[in-house]
Structures are given as C-alpha cells and as structure tokens.
Design a protein around this motif. Structure first.
Motif, mmCIF file in Angstrom:
data_model
loop_
_atom_site.group_PDB
_atom_site.id
_atom_site.type_symbol
_atom_site.label_atom_id
_atom_site.label_comp_id
_atom_site.label_asym_id
_atom_site.label_seq_id
_atom_site.Cartn_x
_atom_site.Cartn_y
_atom_site.Cartn_z
ATOM 1 N N GLY A 77 0.958 -0.716 -0.007
ATOM 2 C CA GLY A 77 0.030 0.113 0.076
ATOM 3 C C GLY A 77 0.935 1.263 0.046
ATOM 4 N N ILE A 78 2.119 1.036 -0.894
ATOM 5 C CA ILE A 78 3.038 2.353 -0.498
ATOM 6 C C ILE A 78 3.718 2.866 -1.764
ATOM 7 C CG2 ILE A 78 2.819 2.622 2.443
ATOM 8 C CD1 ILE A 78 6.609 0.491 1.389
ATOM 9 N N MET A 79 2.421 2.458 -3.298
ATOM 10 C CA MET A 79 3.214 2.675 -4.101
ATOM 11 C C MET A 79 2.925 4.056 -4.451
ATOM 12 S SD MET A 79 3.804 0.856 -6.525
ATOM 13 C CE MET A 79 4.511 1.335 -9.022
ATOM 14 N N PRO A 80 3.881 4.579 -5.227
ATOM 15 C CA PRO A 80 4.734 6.076 -5.275
ATOM 16 C C PRO A 80 3.705 6.340 -6.488
ATOM 17 C CG PRO A 80 6.481 5.589 -5.708
ATOM 18 C CD PRO A 80 5.138 3.779 -5.422
ATOM 19 N N PRO A 81 2.641 8.012 -6.339
ATOM 20 C CA PRO A 81 1.829 7.547 -7.802
ATOM 21 C C PRO A 81 2.696 7.928 -9.193
ATOM 22 C CG PRO A 81 1.943 10.112 -6.232
ATOM 23 C CD PRO A 81 2.729 8.193 -5.440
ATOM 24 N N PHE A 82 2.232 8.326 -9.979
ATOM 25 C CA PHE A 82 3.138 8.516 -11.049
ATOM 26 C C PHE A 82 2.432 9.354 -12.631
ATOM 27 C CE2 PHE A 82 5.316 4.212 -9.945
ATOM 28 C CZ PHE A 82 6.465 4.923 -10.544
ATOM 29 N N PRO A 83 2.848 10.086 -12.840
ATOM 30 C CA PRO A 83 2.441 11.349 -14.131
ATOM 31 C C PRO A 83 1.263 10.198 -14.805
ATOM 32 C CG PRO A 83 4.611 11.954 -13.683
ATOM 33 C CD PRO A 83 4.485 10.895 -12.768
ATOM 34 N N ASN A 84 0.349 10.956 -15.071
ATOM 35 C CA ASN A 84 -0.760 10.284 -16.250
ATOM 36 C C ASN A 84 -0.672 8.461 -15.962
ATOM 37 O OD1 ASN A 84 -0.493 12.250 -18.141
ATOM 38 N ND2 ASN A 84 1.589 11.893 -18.906
ATOM 39 N N ASN A 85 -0.722 8.041 -14.831
ATOM 40 C CA ASN A 85 -0.625 6.637 -13.989
ATOM 41 C C ASN A 85 0.344 5.618 -15.313
ATOM 42 O OD1 ASN A 85 -3.153 7.900 -12.714
ATOM 43 N ND2 ASN A 85 -3.436 5.835 -12.717
ATOM 44 N N THR A 86 0.940 6.563 -15.637
ATOM 45 C CA THR A 86 1.979 5.156 -16.580
ATOM 46 C C THR A 86 3.862 5.224 -15.795
ATOM 47 O OG1 THR A 86 2.622 7.223 -18.044
ATOM 48 C CG2 THR A 86 1.111 5.449 -19.026
ATOM 49 N N ILE A 87 4.221 4.406 -15.987
ATOM 50 C CA ILE A 87 5.464 4.240 -15.622
ATOM 51 C C ILE A 87 6.659 4.197 -16.924
ATOM 52 C CG2 ILE A 87 7.167 2.876 -14.253
ATOM 53 C CD1 ILE A 87 5.081 1.926 -12.670
ATOM 54 N N PRO A 88 6.670 4.905 -16.872
ATOM 55 C CA PRO A 88 8.058 4.928 -18.412
ATOM 56 C C PRO A 88 8.876 4.479 -18.125
ATOM 57 C CG PRO A 88 8.595 7.325 -16.826
ATOM 58 C CD PRO A 88 7.365 6.381 -16.436
ATOM 59 N N ALA A 89 9.509 4.422 -19.224
ATOM 60 C CA ALA A 89 10.654 3.241 -19.493
ATOM 61 C C ALA A 89 11.627 4.583 -19.804
ATOM 62 C CB ALA A 89 11.117 2.490 -20.852
ATOM 63 N N VAL A 90 13.302 3.927 -18.932
ATOM 64 C CA VAL A 90 14.702 5.257 -19.232
ATOM 65 C C VAL A 90 14.865 4.656 -20.092
ATOM 66 C CG1 VAL A 90 13.401 5.550 -16.656
ATOM 67 C CG2 VAL A 90 15.514 4.324 -17.436
ATOM 68 N N VAL A 91 15.021 4.050 -20.614
ATOM 69 C CA VAL A 91 15.808 3.734 -21.586
ATOM 70 C C VAL A 91 15.036 3.183 -22.994
ATOM 71 C CG1 VAL A 91 17.931 2.287 -20.656
ATOM 72 C CG2 VAL A 91 15.778 1.177 -21.851
ATOM 73 N N PRO A 92 15.552 4.149 -24.210
ATOM 74 C CA PRO A 92 14.748 3.407 -25.761
ATOM 75 C C PRO A 92 14.101 2.357 -26.116
ATOM 76 C CG PRO A 92 16.488 5.312 -25.843
ATOM 77 C CD PRO A 92 16.813 4.041 -25.099
ATOM 78 N N SER A 93 14.615 1.074 -25.487
ATOM 79 C CA SER A 93 14.657 -0.026 -26.674
ATOM 80 C C SER A 93 15.496 -1.205 -25.207
ATOM 81 C CB SER A 93 14.754 -0.699 -27.968
ATOM 82 O OG SER A 93 16.573 0.674 -27.754
ATOM 83 N N ALA A 94 14.666 -2.207 -25.214
ATOM 84 C CA ALA A 94 15.369 -3.353 -24.319
ATOM 85 C C ALA A 94 14.658 -4.523 -25.365
ATOM 86 C CB ALA A 94 15.093 -3.249 -23.036
ATOM 87 N N ILE A 95 15.579 -5.411 -25.356
ATOM 88 C CA ILE A 95 15.004 -6.493 -26.358
ATOM 89 C C ILE A 95 14.955 -8.163 -25.142
ATOM 90 C CG2 ILE A 95 14.780 -8.499 -27.671
ATOM 91 C CD1 ILE A 95 15.857 -6.938 -29.046
ATOM 92 N N MET A 96 14.388 -8.555 -24.664
ATOM 93 C CA MET A 96 14.515 -9.845 -23.601
ATOM 94 C C MET A 96 14.434 -10.453 -24.069
ATOM 95 S SD MET A 96 13.303 -12.587 -21.586
ATOM 96 C CE MET A 96 11.769 -12.505 -21.757
ATOM 97 N N LEU A 97 14.973 -11.581 -24.371
ATOM 98 C CA LEU A 97 14.981 -13.430 -24.532
ATOM 99 C C LEU A 97 15.432 -14.272 -23.790
ATOM 100 C CD1 LEU A 97 15.814 -15.156 -27.032
ATOM 101 C CD2 LEU A 97 18.876 -14.566 -26.720
ATOM 102 N N ASN A 98 14.888 -15.243 -23.356
ATOM 103 C CA ASN A 98 14.660 -16.793 -22.386
ATOM 104 C C ASN A 98 15.860 -17.259 -23.158
ATOM 105 O OD1 ASN A 98 12.555 -16.189 -20.848
ATOM 106 N ND2 ASN A 98 10.718 -16.602 -22.409
ATOM 107 N N ILE A 99 15.856 -18.430 -22.299
ATOM 108 C CA ILE A 99 16.957 -18.716 -22.084
ATOM 109 C C ILE A 99 16.614 -19.908 -21.456
ATOM 110 C CG2 ILE A 99 19.617 -20.195 -21.573
ATOM 111 C CD1 ILE A 99 20.319 -17.419 -20.618
ATOM 112 N N LEU A 100 16.303 -21.181 -22.358
ATOM 113 C CA LEU A 100 15.684 -22.547 -22.163
ATOM 114 C C LEU A 100 16.792 -23.449 -22.210
ATOM 115 C CD1 LEU A 100 12.760 -22.295 -24.349
ATOM 116 C CD2 LEU A 100 13.314 -21.461 -22.167
ATOM 117 N N GLY A 101 16.648 -24.627 -21.389
ATOM 118 C CA GLY A 101 17.504 -25.693 -21.518
ATOM 119 C C GLY A 101 17.929 -26.300 -22.756
ATOM 120 N N GLY A 102 18.989 -26.626 -22.670
ATOM 121 C CA GLY A 102 18.937 -28.033 -23.903
ATOM 122 C C GLY A 102 19.047 -29.104 -23.341
#
Ligand code: ADP
Ligand code: MG
Length: 406
Positions: free
Chosen positions: A318-343
């Motif tokens: 119950g201690i989440m701070p407010p965010f303008p426009n109710n959105t949490i912005p990314a601070v980097v322009p782009s990111a890619i996440m890749l999962n590593i699955l066991g081989g």
C-alpha cells in the motif's frame, strides 16, 4: 515498511522479487522447496520448506508474516480466503491463542478467478473486455471435441482450465484427426476450447493496481509500456520494447485495455496482461497473470527505479507512489529480452552465458535452476538507444539459443 511479506512459490519470479526487496530492507519469507531459486538470494531461517499448494504450510507461513502474496496462481485459494477473512490463529508463549490479521494481496478472489482460465475469460467478458471466444468441454471425449470443432471451426486451441503455464496445457487442434492426440496429451484435465485468434502480433502490458476495490475509471491502475512478445510452441521466447511495427496509438490502446482488465479484479499488486492484436486491428485480452510476468522482466533494466518486482512489493504494502498519467516510463529507448531455455544437455547453454557476458549492454539473469530440456533457466535483457541496435546485439544469441533448443 516494517511489515513482512510471505511469498507462495520461490521460483525465478520470487527470486527477482527478493532481489528487489533486499535493497528496500523489506523481509520476504518464502514457502517452497529447499534451495529454490528465491531462497538462494534470500538467506532467512524463517523460510518454510514445502509446497505452496499445501494448506497447512500456507498457514504456517501466514503465522510469520503480515501480507501474503504469490509468484504463481496455482495455489490453494480456500485457505487464503479463510486467512484473509478471519486471520490466522497464533499461540502465544503462555498457551493462549489469538487471531492475527494477515492481508492476502492480490485478493484470493482474484487468484481464484484467474486460476481457472475459462472462469477468467467469462469474468473479463462480463466486464466488457473482449477475449477469444471460448467454450467449455462438457466431457473429454472425441464426440464432444468434434462438436466443439463444428462450433468454433478449425484450427482451434484446446486448453486445460487449470494449472497451465508455458504452453503446458495448450494443444492446437489443426483438424479433426488431431482430436485423439489432444485428448491424450491433456488427459484427465478439465478442458475448454478457444476460437483460434488470428493475430498480427502478441502484446503484453504490466499493470500495477493500488486499491483493493474493483475500479471502472482506471484511477487505481498504473501501466508500464506496451511490449511485443514472441512465443514459440506457446512458450514466450522474446520480448521487444517498444513493439517493432505498430503505431503509438495502438500501444496506448493496449495500455488502456490492460488497465481496464486489471481494474475489474480485486486487491492490490502487479499483473501481467497478455493481448492479441488481431489481423483486423482489434485488441483482445488473451490472459492475465496476478503476479510479475515473463513479459515484464525487461523492467529491471528499462525501469530500474521501479521494476515490476519493486512495484509488486510497494503495491501490496500500500505504499506505491503516484506516477504522472498513471504510467511508469521506461528510461531507456529500447530493450529486448530473450529467454534461455534448457537444451539437450545440462551444459548446452554455456556458450550463451559466455557470449552474453561479452556484451556490455546485456544483463544476464541465471535463475540457479537445474537445466532440463525446454525449462526456463534464465534470461538476457539487452538495452540500446534504438531497437535496431538492440536487435543487432542480441541476434547472435537468438541464433545460438535456437541451435541448442531441445
Ligand atoms: P500459457 O498459460 O501457457 O501462457 P496461453 O493461453 O497464454 O497459455 O497460450 C500461450 C500461447 O499460445 C499464446 O501466447 C499464443 O501464442 C498461443 N495461443 C493461445 N491461445 C490462442 C488462441 N486462441 N489462438 C491462437 N493462439 C493462441
Ligand atoms: Mg500466456
């Protein structure tokens, strides 16, 4: 801030939750097997060894904590309901007993609604949120599935109503001869079928809910950016921030729809909303997870001061701070996440680790799990000034992971 969190499940989501809780000085007590990934980063004598579906163990955990939360929705919601409504009986040193109040976040009602995928879809429809057309299988017989095939057309997706994850619970029925195999694979589980969603793209939005009540005006929901997700055989493989080819407007519509969907639920916490952008441009919700989500791992690097894990902690307390426009912005322009699955072998992914470490803007997360074929054992997030640069960096790793695929 001084309240202790009790976590049902100690896998990688719990591990990353603990990694977010540690610098905040917030204590997390875990119920799961000894040496589970979350316990490996959180040395506490109070942890409970056992299963998160064992009601007695859940009660034992509740006695030690102030707020219970989950890293997995496949838990016993009946015991959670009793704890949330009545508290938990605690015996004092002098032998007298009292009921201690323990919050369950998000609400047991939400977890129960979500854990049966068919009930979840029905709930969303009743709250005006479009989902793929679904119909329950009244019995697991060829005749019943043939009837469903006539109703939905082919292909259709046969799904287990409960205990499904990482595609384990889905069977794409391409044509009538597949029905026999589908029944064998999903043997003994309660089933329902979904009309095939012809989508251009799969999207996902993480949403934080900050009030207990259901909301229709989105006032108590905060969204992260929209991401594109790529699944292979129903398992998440890659996540792109931002999505590769869709306009900003659709990304905003996805955020609004995800917030509306999460607003229809009860309790506080972080939620992963999976969406389909259909060929005709319509957005529908695929499903919601009442917890951090694979599609939100990127937030650790892209929203470093407010990852999905930190949001889960702050919102349930119950201690989440407010965010303008109710959105949490990314601070980097782009990111890619890749999962590593066991081989195929336990060391198949060693070269993936070596190459990830060699990329300065890549963050490697290995979960400390034993490698098994197809099992999620880690992920990599690359951040870059443009999506194109991120793609260039990660593409050799995508190829490598494709090659070790069991
Ligand atoms: P899980 O619980 O394993 O995540 P989902 O229901 O989200 O299961 O399905 C996993 C993936 O399977 C989806 O991300 C999507 O790629 C595919 N899928 C699921 N439902 C449908 C559908 N109705 N039509 C087409 N593809 C689907
Ligand atoms: Mg899913």
């Amino acid at each position: 801030m001084n309240r202790t969190i009790g976590l049902l499940g100690g896998g990688q989501l719990g591990q990353m939750l603990c990694e977010a809780a540690n610098p905040l000085g917030i204590k997390v007590v875990i119920l799961d097997a000894e040496n589970s990934p979350a316990k490996q980063v959180n040395a506490k004598a109070e942890h409970i060894a056992g299963s998160f579906v064992d009601s007695e163990k859940i009660r034992e955990l509740a006695r030690q904590v102030d707020v219970l939360t989950v890293e997995i929705e496949h838990v016993d919601t009946h015991v959670l309901e009793v704890i949330a409504e009545m508290g938990i009986e605690v015996t004092k040193k002098d032998g007298s007993k009292y009921y201690k109040k323990v919050e369950v976040q998000p609400s047991w009602r939400t977890i129960r609604t979500i854990q049966d995928k068919f009930i979840q879809k029905d709930h969303l429809l009743q709250h005006g949120i479009q989902v793929a057309y679904s119909t329950p299988a009244t019995e697991n017989t060829i005749a019943e599935l043939q009837r469903i095939g006539k109703d939905l057309g082919y292909p259709f997706m046969l799904k287990a109503r409960k205990d499904a994850y990482d595609g384990r619970g889905n069977f794409p029925v391409m044509s009538p001869p597949d029905i026999k195999k589908a029944l064998e694979v999903l043997n003994g589980r309660e089933l329902y079928a979904e009309k095939w969603a012809h989508f251009k793209m799969e999207l996902a939005v993480m949403v934080v809910k900050t009030e207990d009540a259901q909301t229709t005006d989105s006032s108590s929901t905060i969204s992260y950016p929209t991401v594109e997700t790529i699944h292979e055989d129903s398992v998440c493989k890659i996540v792109y921030l931002p999505p590769r080819t869709i306009p900003k407007k659709i990304q905003q519509q996805a955020q609004a729809l995800a917030r509306k969907a999460v607003g229809s639920l009860w309790g506080k916490g972080v939620f992963g909303v999976e969406l389909f952008l259909l060929d005709d441009g319509k957005l529908v919700v695929n499903e919601i997870a009442p917890r951090p989500h694979n599609s939100g791992h990127y937030t650790i690097e892209a929203c470093p001061t407010m990852s999905q894990y930190k949001s889960q902690i702050l919102s349930i307390l119950g201690i989440m701070p407010p965010f303008p426009n109710n959105t949490i912005p990314a601070v980097v322009p782009s990111a890619i996440m890749l999962n590593i699955l066991g081989g195929a072998s336990k060391t198949s992914h060693d070269e993936v680790i070596r190459q990830s470490i060699a990329i300065p803007s890549a963050a490697l997360h290995m979960y400390g799990k034993e490698s098994k074929p197809g099992r999620k054992i880690g992920h990599i997030t690359v951040v870059a000034p443009t999506l194109h640069e991120a793609e260039t960096l990660i593409s050799p790793l995508i190829t490598l992971i494709g090659n070790i695929r069991a």
